[in-house]
Design a protein around this motif. Sequence first.
Motif, PDB file in Angstrom:
ATOM      1  N   LYS A   1      -5.346   1.979   3.088  1.00 31.44           N
ATOM      2  CA  LYS A   1      -6.226   0.891   2.608  1.00 31.44           C
ATOM      3  C   LYS A   1      -6.170   0.792   1.076  1.00 31.44           C
ATOM      4  CE  LYS A   1      -9.874   2.022   5.400  1.00 31.44           C
ATOM      5  NZ  LYS A   1     -11.217   1.900   5.937  1.00 31.44           N
ATOM      6  N   ARG A   2      -6.102   1.956   0.424  1.00 32.17           N
ATOM      7  CA  ARG A   2      -6.029   1.981  -1.044  1.00 32.17           C
ATOM      8  C   ARG A   2      -4.721   1.318  -1.528  1.00 32.17           C
ATOM      9  NH1 ARG A   2      -3.819   5.933  -3.684  1.00 32.17           N
ATOM     10  NH2 ARG A   2      -3.829   7.192  -1.806  1.00 32.17           N
TER      11      ARG A   2
ATOM     12  N   GLU B   1       8.980  -0.182  -8.802  1.00 32.79           N
ATOM     13  CA  GLU B   1       7.931   0.807  -9.035  1.00 32.79           C
ATOM     14  C   GLU B   1       7.956   1.853  -7.931  1.00 32.79           C
ATOM     15  OE1 GLU B   1       4.351  -1.428 -11.379  1.00 32.79           O
ATOM     16  OE2 GLU B   1       4.384  -1.716  -9.219  1.00 32.79           O
ATOM     17  N   ILE B   2       8.019   3.127  -8.304  1.00 32.50           N
ATOM     18  CA  ILE B   2       7.995   4.212  -7.324  1.00 32.50           C
ATOM     19  C   ILE B   2       6.638   4.900  -7.447  1.00 32.50           C
ATOM     20  CG2 ILE B   2       9.041   6.417  -6.620  1.00 32.50           C
ATOM     21  CD1 ILE B   2      11.110   4.300  -6.260  1.00 32.50           C
ATOM     22  N   TYR B   3       5.788   4.684  -6.443  1.00 29.44           N
ATOM     23  CA  TYR B   3       4.439   5.264  -6.470  1.00 29.44           C
ATOM     24  C   TYR B   3       4.429   6.603  -5.755  1.00 29.44           C
ATOM     25  CZ  TYR B   3       2.348   0.992  -8.228  1.00 29.44           C
ATOM     26  OH  TYR B   3       2.002  -0.071  -9.011  1.00 29.44           O
ATOM     27  N   THR B   4       3.920   7.635  -6.449  1.00 26.54           N
ATOM     28  CA  THR B   4       3.922   8.963  -5.860  1.00 26.54           C
ATOM     29  C   THR B   4       2.618   9.691  -6.162  1.00 26.54           C
ATOM     30  OG1 THR B   4       5.254  10.962  -5.666  1.00 26.54           O
ATOM     31  CG2 THR B   4       5.202   9.937  -7.843  1.00 26.54           C
ATOM     32  N   ASP B   5       2.636  11.024  -6.057  1.00 27.70           N
ATOM     33  CA  ASP B   5       1.382  11.783  -6.190  1.00 27.70           C
ATOM     34  C   ASP B   5       1.209  12.462  -7.541  1.00 27.70           C
ATOM     35  OD1 ASP B   5       3.304  13.718  -5.902  1.00 27.70           O
ATOM     36  OD2 ASP B   5       2.687  14.348  -3.900  1.00 27.70           O
ATOM     37  N   VAL B   6       2.069  12.125  -8.510  1.00 26.95           N
ATOM     38  CA  VAL B   6       1.898  12.593  -9.893  1.00 26.95           C
ATOM     39  C   VAL B   6       2.047  11.371 -10.797  1.00 26.95           C
ATOM     40  CG1 VAL B   6       2.633  14.991  -9.543  1.00 26.95           C
ATOM     41  CG2 VAL B   6       4.353  13.233  -9.968  1.00 26.95           C
ATOM     42  N   ASP B   7       1.659  11.496 -12.073  1.00 26.44           N
ATOM     43  CA  ASP B   7       1.600  10.313 -12.936  1.00 26.44           C
ATOM     44  C   ASP B   7       2.955   9.819 -13.453  1.00 26.44           C
ATOM     45  OD1 ASP B   7      -1.076   9.363 -13.067  1.00 26.44           O
ATOM     46  OD2 ASP B   7      -1.642  11.206 -14.099  1.00 26.44           O
ATOM     47  N   GLY B   8       4.018  10.552 -13.187  1.00 22.90           N
ATOM     48  CA  GLY B   8       5.326  10.109 -13.657  1.00 22.90           C
ATOM     49  C   GLY B   8       6.293  11.278 -13.620  1.00 22.90           C
TER      50      GLY B   8
ATOM     51  N   ARG C   1       5.244   6.164 -11.085  1.00 20.68           N
ATOM     52  CA  ARG C   1       3.822   6.269 -11.433  1.00 20.68           C
ATOM     53  C   ARG C   1       2.994   6.699 -10.232  1.00 20.68           C
ATOM     54  NH1 ARG C   1       2.134   0.077 -12.566  1.00 20.68           N
ATOM     55  NH2 ARG C   1       0.357   1.238 -13.348  1.00 20.68           N
ATOM     56  N   SER C   2       1.726   6.946 -10.470  1.00 13.09           N
ATOM     57  CA  SER C   2       0.857   7.429  -9.401  1.00 13.09           C
ATOM     58  C   SER C   2       0.160   6.269  -8.704  1.00 13.09           C
ATOM     59  CB  SER C   2      -0.187   8.374  -9.985  1.00 13.09           C
ATOM     60  OG  SER C   2      -1.192   8.610  -9.026  1.00 13.09           O
ATOM     61  N   SER C   3       0.033   6.381  -7.380  1.00 14.17           N
ATOM     62  CA  SER C   3      -0.727   5.370  -6.641  1.00 14.17           C
ATOM     63  C   SER C   3      -2.207   5.741  -6.636  1.00 14.17           C
ATOM     64  CB  SER C   3      -0.220   5.262  -5.203  1.00 14.17           C
ATOM     65  OG  SER C   3      -0.585   6.414  -4.475  1.00 14.17           O
ATOM     66  N   PHE C   4      -2.539   6.902  -7.229  1.00 10.29           N
ATOM     67  CA  PHE C   4      -3.928   7.381  -7.228  1.00 10.29           C
ATOM     68  C   PHE C   4      -4.631   7.077  -8.558  1.00 10.29           C
ATOM     69  CE2 PHE C   4      -1.494   9.868  -4.277  1.00 10.29           C
ATOM     70  CZ  PHE C   4      -2.328  10.138  -3.209  1.00 10.29           C
ATOM     71  N   SER C   5      -3.878   6.568  -9.551  1.00 13.08           N
ATOM     72  CA  SER C   5      -4.491   6.284 -10.853  1.00 13.08           C
ATOM     73  C   SER C   5      -3.904   4.978 -11.378  1.00 13.08           C
ATOM     74  CB  SER C   5      -4.183   7.410 -11.843  1.00 13.08           C
ATOM     75  OG  SER C   5      -2.875   7.268 -12.354  1.00 13.08           O
ATOM     76  N   ASN C   6      -4.448   4.508 -12.482  1.00  8.92           N
ATOM     77  CA  ASN C   6      -3.896   3.281 -13.062  1.00  8.92           C
ATOM     78  C   ASN C   6      -3.100   3.562 -14.326  1.00  8.92           C
ATOM     79  OD1 ASN C   6      -4.620   1.181 -11.286  1.00  8.92           O
ATOM     80  ND2 ASN C   6      -6.762   1.486 -11.886  1.00  8.92           N
TER      81      ASN C   6
ATOM     82  N   GLY D   1      -2.132  20.711 -24.483  1.00  9.56           N
ATOM     83  CA  GLY D   1      -3.486  20.245 -24.202  1.00  9.56           C
ATOM     84  C   GLY D   1      -3.732  20.064 -22.729  1.00  9.56           C
ATOM     85  N   GLU D   2      -3.423  18.852 -22.259  1.00 10.03           N
ATOM     86  CA  GLU D   2      -3.851  18.487 -20.909  1.00 10.03           C
ATOM     87  C   GLU D   2      -3.064  19.165 -19.798  1.00 10.03           C
ATOM     88  OE1 GLU D   2      -4.205  14.228 -20.549  1.00 10.03           O
ATOM     89  OE2 GLU D   2      -5.330  14.261 -22.437  1.00 10.03           O
ATOM     90  N   THR D   3      -3.761  19.332 -18.668  1.00 15.38           N
ATOM     91  CA  THR D   3      -3.109  19.859 -17.480  1.00 15.38           C
ATOM     92  C   THR D   3      -2.636  18.676 -16.637  1.00 15.38           C
ATOM     93  OG1 THR D   3      -4.583  21.734 -17.505  1.00 15.38           O
ATOM     94  CG2 THR D   3      -3.505  21.275 -15.429  1.00 15.38           C
ATOM     95  N   ALA D   4      -1.386  18.734 -16.187  1.00 18.33           N
ATOM     96  CA  ALA D   4      -0.843  17.648 -15.373  1.00 18.33           C
ATOM     97  C   ALA D   4      -1.622  17.557 -14.057  1.00 18.33           C
ATOM     98  CB  ALA D   4       0.629  17.907 -15.085  1.00 18.33           C
ATOM     99  N   VAL D   5      -1.894  16.331 -13.620  1.00 21.39           N
ATOM    100  CA  VAL D   5      -2.667  16.155 -12.381  1.00 21.39           C
ATOM    101  C   VAL D   5      -1.724  15.991 -11.194  1.00 21.39           C
ATOM    102  CG1 VAL D   5      -4.479  14.796 -11.254  1.00 21.39           C
ATOM    103  CG2 VAL D   5      -4.375  14.900 -13.751  1.00 21.39           C
ATOM    104  N   VAL D   6      -1.965  16.740 -10.132  1.00 14.86           N
ATOM    105  CA  VAL D   6      -1.268  16.519  -8.864  1.00 14.86           C
ATOM    106  C   VAL D   6      -2.317  15.952  -7.913  1.00 14.86           C
ATOM    107  CG1 VAL D   6       0.007  17.581  -6.971  1.00 14.86           C
ATOM    108  CG2 VAL D   6       0.317  18.429  -9.300  1.00 14.86           C
ATOM    109  N   TYR D   7      -2.151  14.665  -7.550  1.00 15.45           N
ATOM    110  CA  TYR D   7      -3.215  13.972  -6.822  1.00 15.45           C
ATOM    111  C   TYR D   7      -3.210  14.239  -5.323  1.00 15.45           C
ATOM    112  CZ  TYR D   7      -3.660  11.190 -11.064  1.00 15.45           C
ATOM    113  OH  TYR D   7      -3.832  10.782 -12.356  1.00 15.45           O
TER     114      TYR D   7
END
Length: 424
Positions: free
Chosen positions: A20-21, A171-178, A230-235, A413-419
């Motif tokens: 649905k998302r 666009e390849i949408y996956t579970d990490v931001d790139g 890119r991630s399908s879980f974020s913008n 700095g930031e920790t990479a997000v695995v969605y």
Amino acid sequence: MALVVQKYGGSSVADADGIKRVAQRIVGTRKAGHSVVVVVSAMGDTTDELRDLADQVSPAPPGRELDMLLTAGERISMALLAMAIANLGLEGRSFTGSQAGVITDSAHGRARIIDITPGRIQAALEDGAIPIVAGFQGVSQTTKDITTLGRGASDTTAVALAAALGADYCEIYTDVDGVFTADPRLVPGARQLPRISYEEMLEMAACGAKVLMLRCVEYARRYKIPIHVRSSFSNSEGTWVTDAVAAEGEAMEQAIISGIAQDTKEAKITIVGVPDKVGEAARIFRVIADSGINIDMIVQNISAAATGRTDISFTLPRDDGHHAMAKLRRLQEEVGFDSLLYDDRIGKVSLVGAGMRSHPGVSATFFGALAEAGVNIEMISTSEIRISVVVDQNDVPLAVTAAHDAFDLGDGGETAVVYGGTGR
Ligand code: ADP
Ligand code: ASP
Ligand code: MG
């Protein structure tokens, strides 16, 4: 307004909420005025689960039937996604690979795309529908049987369709931001790359960075299709894979190292005591090639003067290991080598970067970092923009982290997000 091909990986459509998302995102793209064609993978780990099921009923499932089984995974997700889009008031129209015109050769499990005839996709677009294409599958030109294009190949379906349709980008949408400087599941401090060249992404993919399938990158480079991972879980903005052109205002200086990739799906075969004569290596590798097995690294030791014999080691996909050993055993008498050794507890760690062409000392820093971490190197191979080593499989996480630190690839700095996803 652009024509965009969007591919959603298994983790993006893992359950009903995910579907649905994704439907919302697709409808959003259309509402922004773009034409969109969607390629979708099987839900979650469905492909692995179907594969496990096949292994339970047969130790060697026939390729034709295995492909028939595995392609069912994408049929489930394409139909559900079309339903979810319909629920949002637009028409999603699902197509199998065959219906979408993905024509392949007949090599089950690793078929190659010969041609794409996307007439039905174009007609759906003209009707104002959103075509949803099952990834990873096609139909053989000669046998008319259903084929699959290799694991992870929905990426390839998407880029091939983008090329055939003349899309502006894919666009390849996956579970990490790139694309990151290393697998974020292994190195939480990995940094996201804003862009990477086709050339470097090819090496990363070939060395095991499964965020993009190798053949999809080959396709994109040949047809000049920009890929946005890119991630399908974020913008957030993902990573652009394009020709090596520096963006405006960006320093022309190339990074020495773009990233580190690891591959734990290979095995190593050592042929001990090969007579050091003209033509022996050719004979050995001909047998492997004729079995359709792709080998990777090769190392031949200098022969011992006393015996006039040498050892040859090479790596190959682990799935092909036993087949290759069986072929080589049959060759033992003819070539007259002493014995064969098989090791599937290995891992390959690769450093990739176009900047290493013009920078001395990259190998020294890499090997130094491994030594400091107490990691023993079993094999080494290089290309112009890559250095790979084979190490014990248990040492892979340590080796990747040590190299990542030695070249200062994180941003600290930031920790990479695995969605999502299970990493399977
Ligand atoms: P999908 O199901 O969307 O096709 P994949 O599992 O095939 O997703 O690919 C995404 C995964 O690739 C990530 O979850 C990550 O663990 C892995 N990966 C490996 N190397 C990299 C890298 N350098 N950058 C980003 N992801 C990477
Ligand atoms: N579902 C297939 C696989 O798991 C194809 C893909 O996900 O790209 O390999
Ligand atoms: Mg994938």
